[in-house]
Design a protein around this motif. Structure first.
Motif, PDB file in Angstrom:
ATOM      1  N   ASN A 132       0.815  -1.212   0.000  1.00  0.00           N
ATOM      2  CA  ASN A 132       0.000   0.000   0.000  1.00  0.00           C
ATOM      3  C   ASN A 132       0.850   1.263   0.000  1.00  0.00           C
ATOM      4  O   ASN A 132       0.477   2.285  -0.583  1.00  0.00           O
ATOM      5  CB  ASN A 132      -0.918   0.009   1.227  1.00  0.00           C
ATOM      6  CG  ASN A 132      -1.953  -1.092   1.181  1.00  0.00           C
ATOM      7  OD1 ASN A 132      -2.315  -1.581   0.116  1.00  0.00           O
ATOM      8  ND2 ASN A 132      -2.441  -1.503   2.351  1.00  0.00           N
ATOM      9  N   GLY A 270      -7.627 -10.584   7.033  1.00  0.00           N
ATOM     10  CA  GLY A 270      -8.394  -9.673   6.186  1.00  0.00           C
ATOM     11  C   GLY A 270      -8.737  -8.378   6.890  1.00  0.00           C
ATOM     12  O   GLY A 270      -8.690  -7.288   6.294  1.00  0.00           O
ATOM     13  N   GLN A 273      -5.690  -6.119   6.897  1.00  0.00           N
ATOM     14  CA  GLN A 273      -5.523  -5.398   5.633  1.00  0.00           C
ATOM     15  C   GLN A 273      -6.477  -4.209   5.542  1.00  0.00           C
ATOM     16  O   GLN A 273      -6.085  -3.109   5.125  1.00  0.00           O
ATOM     17  CB  GLN A 273      -5.785  -6.347   4.465  1.00  0.00           C
ATOM     18  CG  GLN A 273      -4.829  -7.512   4.367  1.00  0.00           C
ATOM     19  CD  GLN A 273      -5.254  -8.487   3.292  1.00  0.00           C
ATOM     20  OE1 GLN A 273      -5.581  -8.101   2.174  1.00  0.00           O
ATOM     21  NE2 GLN A 273      -5.263  -9.771   3.616  1.00  0.00           N
ATOM     22  N   LEU A 274      -7.723  -4.453   5.926  1.00  0.00           N
ATOM     23  CA  LEU A 274      -8.726  -3.391   5.849  1.00  0.00           C
ATOM     24  C   LEU A 274      -8.388  -2.239   6.790  1.00  0.00           C
ATOM     25  O   LEU A 274      -8.475  -1.053   6.410  1.00  0.00           O
ATOM     26  CB  LEU A 274     -10.102  -3.964   6.184  1.00  0.00           C
ATOM     27  CG  LEU A 274     -11.288  -2.992   6.104  1.00  0.00           C
ATOM     28  CD1 LEU A 274     -11.490  -2.513   4.677  1.00  0.00           C
ATOM     29  CD2 LEU A 274     -12.559  -3.645   6.633  1.00  0.00           C
ATOM     30  N   GLN A 277      -5.405  -0.178   5.470  1.00  0.00           N
ATOM     31  CA  GLN A 277      -5.757   0.707   4.364  1.00  0.00           C
ATOM     32  C   GLN A 277      -6.617   1.877   4.837  1.00  0.00           C
ATOM     33  O   GLN A 277      -6.428   3.024   4.420  1.00  0.00           O
ATOM     34  CB  GLN A 277      -6.493  -0.075   3.275  1.00  0.00           C
ATOM     35  CG  GLN A 277      -6.680   0.698   1.988  1.00  0.00           C
ATOM     36  CD  GLN A 277      -5.371   1.101   1.351  1.00  0.00           C
ATOM     37  OE1 GLN A 277      -4.787   0.347   0.580  1.00  0.00           O
ATOM     38  NE2 GLN A 277      -4.868   2.278   1.673  1.00  0.00           N
ATOM     39  N   LYS A 380      -1.895  -9.050  -5.284  1.00  0.00           N
ATOM     40  CA  LYS A 380      -1.552  -7.810  -4.594  1.00  0.00           C
ATOM     41  C   LYS A 380      -0.453  -7.049  -5.330  1.00  0.00           C
ATOM     42  O   LYS A 380      -0.463  -5.821  -5.393  1.00  0.00           O
ATOM     43  CB  LYS A 380      -1.091  -8.115  -3.164  1.00  0.00           C
ATOM     44  CG  LYS A 380      -2.173  -8.721  -2.285  1.00  0.00           C
ATOM     45  CD  LYS A 380      -3.292  -7.742  -2.039  1.00  0.00           C
ATOM     46  CE  LYS A 380      -4.386  -8.352  -1.175  1.00  0.00           C
ATOM     47  NZ  LYS A 380      -5.524  -7.434  -0.999  1.00  0.00           N
ATOM     48  N   ASN A 404      -8.501  -0.178  -3.415  1.00  0.00           N
ATOM     49  CA  ASN A 404      -7.956  -1.288  -2.644  1.00  0.00           C
ATOM     50  C   ASN A 404      -8.847  -1.627  -1.454  1.00  0.00           C
ATOM     51  O   ASN A 404      -9.023  -2.799  -1.113  1.00  0.00           O
ATOM     52  CB  ASN A 404      -6.543  -0.939  -2.157  1.00  0.00           C
ATOM     53  CG  ASN A 404      -5.872  -2.124  -1.470  1.00  0.00           C
ATOM     54  OD1 ASN A 404      -6.004  -3.263  -1.912  1.00  0.00           O
ATOM     55  ND2 ASN A 404      -5.175  -1.860  -0.390  1.00  0.00           N
ATOM     56  N   ILE A 405      -9.419  -0.601  -0.810  1.00  0.00           N
ATOM     57  CA  ILE A 405     -10.283  -0.872   0.332  1.00  0.00           C
ATOM     58  C   ILE A 405     -11.563  -1.586  -0.119  1.00  0.00           C
ATOM     59  O   ILE A 405     -12.114  -2.416   0.602  1.00  0.00           O
ATOM     60  CB  ILE A 405     -10.600   0.433   1.105  1.00  0.00           C
ATOM     61  CG1 ILE A 405     -10.797   0.116   2.590  1.00  0.00           C
ATOM     62  CG2 ILE A 405     -11.805   1.165   0.548  1.00  0.00           C
ATOM     63  CD1 ILE A 405     -10.809   1.339   3.492  1.00  0.00           C
ATOM     64  N   CYS A 408     -10.543  -5.139  -0.316  1.00  0.00           N
ATOM     65  CA  CYS A 408     -10.448  -5.732   1.026  1.00  0.00           C
ATOM     66  C   CYS A 408     -11.825  -6.144   1.542  1.00  0.00           C
ATOM     67  O   CYS A 408     -11.971  -7.199   2.174  1.00  0.00           O
ATOM     68  CB  CYS A 408      -9.810  -4.738   1.993  1.00  0.00           C
ATOM     69  SG  CYS A 408      -8.052  -4.443   1.727  1.00  0.00           S
ATOM     70  N   SER A 411     -12.903  -9.253  -0.184  1.00  0.00           N
ATOM     71  CA  SER A 411     -12.148 -10.387   0.359  1.00  0.00           C
ATOM     72  C   SER A 411     -12.703 -10.821   1.705  1.00  0.00           C
ATOM     73  O   SER A 411     -12.810 -12.019   1.982  1.00  0.00           O
ATOM     74  CB  SER A 411     -10.670 -10.012   0.499  1.00  0.00           C
ATOM     75  OG  SER A 411     -10.091  -9.740  -0.756  1.00  0.00           O
ATOM     76  N   SER A 471     -10.758 -12.191  -6.022  1.00  0.00           N
ATOM     77  CA  SER A 471     -10.388 -11.971  -4.620  1.00  0.00           C
ATOM     78  C   SER A 471     -11.359 -12.685  -3.688  1.00  0.00           C
ATOM     79  O   SER A 471     -10.963 -13.280  -2.683  1.00  0.00           O
ATOM     80  CB  SER A 471     -10.381 -10.473  -4.307  1.00  0.00           C
ATOM     81  OG  SER A 471      -9.378  -9.801  -5.030  1.00  0.00           O
TER      82      SER A 471
END
Length: 692
Positions: A132, A270, A273-274, A277, A380, A404-405, A408, A411, A471
């Protein structure tokens, strides 16, 4: 086989001579079963006493038929009946918890998902922040992170990703061995400490030159990644064994919800990641004065990236405390397994045995993980090129992060759906993995051969949908399942090692992707990636066993037979064709499955376990050993009072049975006439039985 024959001979010798305590069926408190032609303990009564263990109602129908042996229509009806009853029971329990405390369900989720998966949440947060942050670094330092870098070495920029992946790989193998050698608890504490120090190093990374900072940043990330690698085998094994583990009797929760429990911990990746971001977006808006478009000042970039690493350092420090003081029993199941096998230190013998007997499983768990990581990390790594195709303003870091969010969130939906279906006997692990690999293959191979159309204005929305769906099916498929089965299909003494080895080989797929993608263009990436999905599906179909609905206790039983060189004498459901891979069935493992023989052998095995527990209890009484007392008490969970009495009366090594024999091995006169219930209560208390 000798122990089994001995137990059966002794049981046959005393059957019919020993008064049976009243069971729950008769309705009287002190009444015994009527004398039959074979004696008071008939085989039917023995089956009834142990039915709740040998034929639990969530796996066997009323006729004692295993669910996988039922015809298709009856199997569907049986599975749906069990699942519906379990869902209703859980809904009632949740509602009751909510009525007592409206935040009770939230607290339950925090204890059972957030805390076990906290390490993986931090892993997802930090490791994916590297990708990111790359576009932000490129915007701030184009002379170093840009495509035409003039100050920094291109090799060192690439090494940031390489060292990240290599650190994870080393951690996965070494901490997996440490977890089986020293214990799960120490591995968990060690990982948290390493990640905490690593985050401090990343946050404070500096250099006299820009190139020096990149080098410091890369090695700090390598150190942190070692701890992250250890989280894979430690989180998987501890989550799995905290529910049931090797020592306890079969439990309903293990069979019905083991996969969900582990996957709930894994999906914190997951959430990590969220959260990363989301926090990066907030920090950039704060320090860039509410504007997400370039140009970005150096102070803005410095504050954004350093604070994004400082915040999880605080959470990691708390994780060190929690694992040190709140998880004292994390290694309990491993201790029990080693105690039974008379092993101290690392169980090298078990490691050699799994390569001999479970080589196909190692190929399945490591090979499918390798194929998945080419997809997962490759996805990614060229995410920015994808976003550049669908975005109206690809040069804005904020636009990239917003897309990207969205990815996420998609996902996360896949992670949660995997939780719901990973234990469903009609779908389960293996089918989920195959379907996930297949869908990833389709969603990448289609645009690969029609790339110009899907990157044009007419096809870009379909391209976007396929990318997001890939994803979704990656999480609702191989990414979740590989993490679970890599520990689930192997025995307790070397579970962490096998998981770490599989994860390490899998992570080499990420390393392959990170190296390969530096030398090929975006369309070529789409040509290369799909075939790993197809290969993963084939490996799953041929070599991966389906452990959906299979009790871990049964796998441990089979393992004990294998360790004793008696693999052909195990006849239980762990060698049912449904729970074996195609390769194992071809090799003949399933030919030993025999429910009738297994039912008798299982009772004999439980008797041997009972005797081992009684020996530990006597050891604790004589020596005052706290460890022996705790092991005996922990390993005793689940055995009903009726089963205890049965073993007390029929086990050849119990004090009760030894009292029946004189000094020369002959039965003492008058014992049978004066025989009473086991010590510890009056006749009325001893006669009343309870079921588990």
């Amino acid at each position: 086989m000798s122990n089994y024959i001995q137990h059966q001979q002794v049981h046959s010798a005393v059957i019919g001579q020993i008064p049976v305590p009243h069971g729950p069926e008769t309705g009287a408190e002190t009444e015994t079963y009527p004398m039959g032609p074979e004696g008071l303990y008939t085989e039917e009564q023995e089956r009834e006493i142990f039915k709740y263990i040998t034929h639990p109602d969530d796996s066997f129908d009323d006729n004692g038929t295993y669910w996988a042996d039922l015809p298709l229509t009856k199997r569907v009806a049986f599975v749906n009946k069990v699942n519906n009853a379990e869902a209703l029971s859980e809904l009632k329990a949740t509602w009751a918890l909510f009525k007592r405390d409206p935040l009770g369900p939230v607290s339950w989720y925090f204890r059972n998902a957030v805390l076990p998966g906290a390490g993986l949440g931090l892993e997802g947060y930090v490791l994916f922040s590297i990708g990111n942050l790359s576009p932000l670094f490129a915007a701030a330092w184009p002379e170093c992170w840009g495509k035409t870098a003039t100050v920094c070495s291109a090799n060192w920029i690439a090494a940031v990703t390489y060292l990240e992946v290599i650190g994870i790989m080393i951690g996965q193998v070494s901490v997996g061995i440490i977890g089986d050698w020293i214990g799960r608890r120490w591995g968990l504490i060690q990982d948290a400490l390493i990640m905490f120090v690593g985050l401090i190093m990343i946050t404070a990374s500096w250099g006299l030159t820009l190139q020096g900072w990149v080098i410091c940043y890369a090695w700090s990330l390598f150190f942190y990644s070692y701890g992250v690698g250890g989280e894979y085998p430690m989180t998987a094994t501890s989550s799995m064994e905290s529910a049931v583990g090797a020592g306890k009797l079969s439990t309903r929760d293990d069979r019905l919800h083991r996969g969900r429990k582990v996957t709930m911990a894994f999906l914190m990746q997951g959430w990590g990641q969220l959260l990363n971001q989301g926090l990066l977006i907030v920090l950039l808006l704060i320090f860039h004065h509410g504007d997400g478009d370039p140009p970005y000042s150096l102070p803005t970039v410095q504050w954004t990236f350093r604070l994004s690493f400082a915040f999880p350092a605080v959470g990691t420090l708390w994780l060190v405390y929690y694992r040190t003081y709140k998880m004292p029993n994390a290694s309990r199941q491993l201790q029990i397994a080693k105690k039974r096998g008379n092993v101290t230190g690392y169980d090298v013998g078990s490691l050699n045995t799994i390569f001999k007997h479970f080589g196909g499983r190692i190929l399945a768990t490591s090979g499918t993980w390798f194929c998945n990581d080419v997809f997962f990390y490759g996805n990614k790594l060229f995410q920015s090129q994808f976003i550049a195709v669908i975005s109206d303003n690809p040069h804005s870091v904020m636009v990239t992060w917003v897309w990207n969010i969205c990815n996420c969130i998609v996902s996360l939906a896949g992670y949660y759906l995997a939780c719901f279906l990973i234990d469903h006997k009609l779908y389960g692990r293996k089918m989920m993995m195959q379907v996930g690999f297949l869908m990833c293959f389709v969603f990448f191979v289609v645009p690969a051969f029609h790339y110009k159309y899907y990157t044009s204005a007419n096809g870009v929305h379909a391209f976007q949908a396929m990318y997001f769906l890939s994803s979704f099916f990656n999480q609702f498929g191989p990414n979740s399942v590989t993490f679970l089965v890599a520990g689930e299909v192997f025995p307790t003494p070397v579970r962490a090692t096998a998981h770490g080895l599989s994860a390490c080989i899998g992570k080499s797929g990420a390393l392959l992707a990170s190296v390969l993608y530096n030398y090929i263009d975006t369309q070529t990436k789409f040509y290369v990636v799909p075939w790993f999905g197809l290969a993963g599906m084939v490996l799953t179909f041929v070599f991966l066993p389906d452990t959906t609905g299979l009790d871990l206790k049964e796998q441990e039983r089979r393992w004990s037979y294998i360790k004793d060189g008696r693999d052909s004498e195990y006849h239980g459901i762990a060698v049912h064709p449904t729970h074996l891979s195609l390769w194992e069935r071809i090799c003949g493992s399933g030919k030993y499955y025999n429910p009738e023989l297994d039912s008798k052998a299982k009772i004999a095995d439980m008797r041997a376990d009972w005797e081992a527990r009684e020996s530990l209890k006597r050891e604790a009484e004589v020596t005052g050993s706290k460890e022996a007392e705790e092991l005996a008490a922990h390993d005793d969970a689940g055995l009903s009072d009726d089963a205890h009495r049965f073993f007390m009366h029929t086990s050849p090594n119990s004090p009760f049975m030894q009292s029946l024999n004189g000094p020369n091995g002959t039965k003492a006169n008058g014992v049978l006439e004066d025989m009473v219930l086991p010590p510890g209560g009056n006749e009325k208390e001893g006669a009343a039985s309870s079921s588990s």
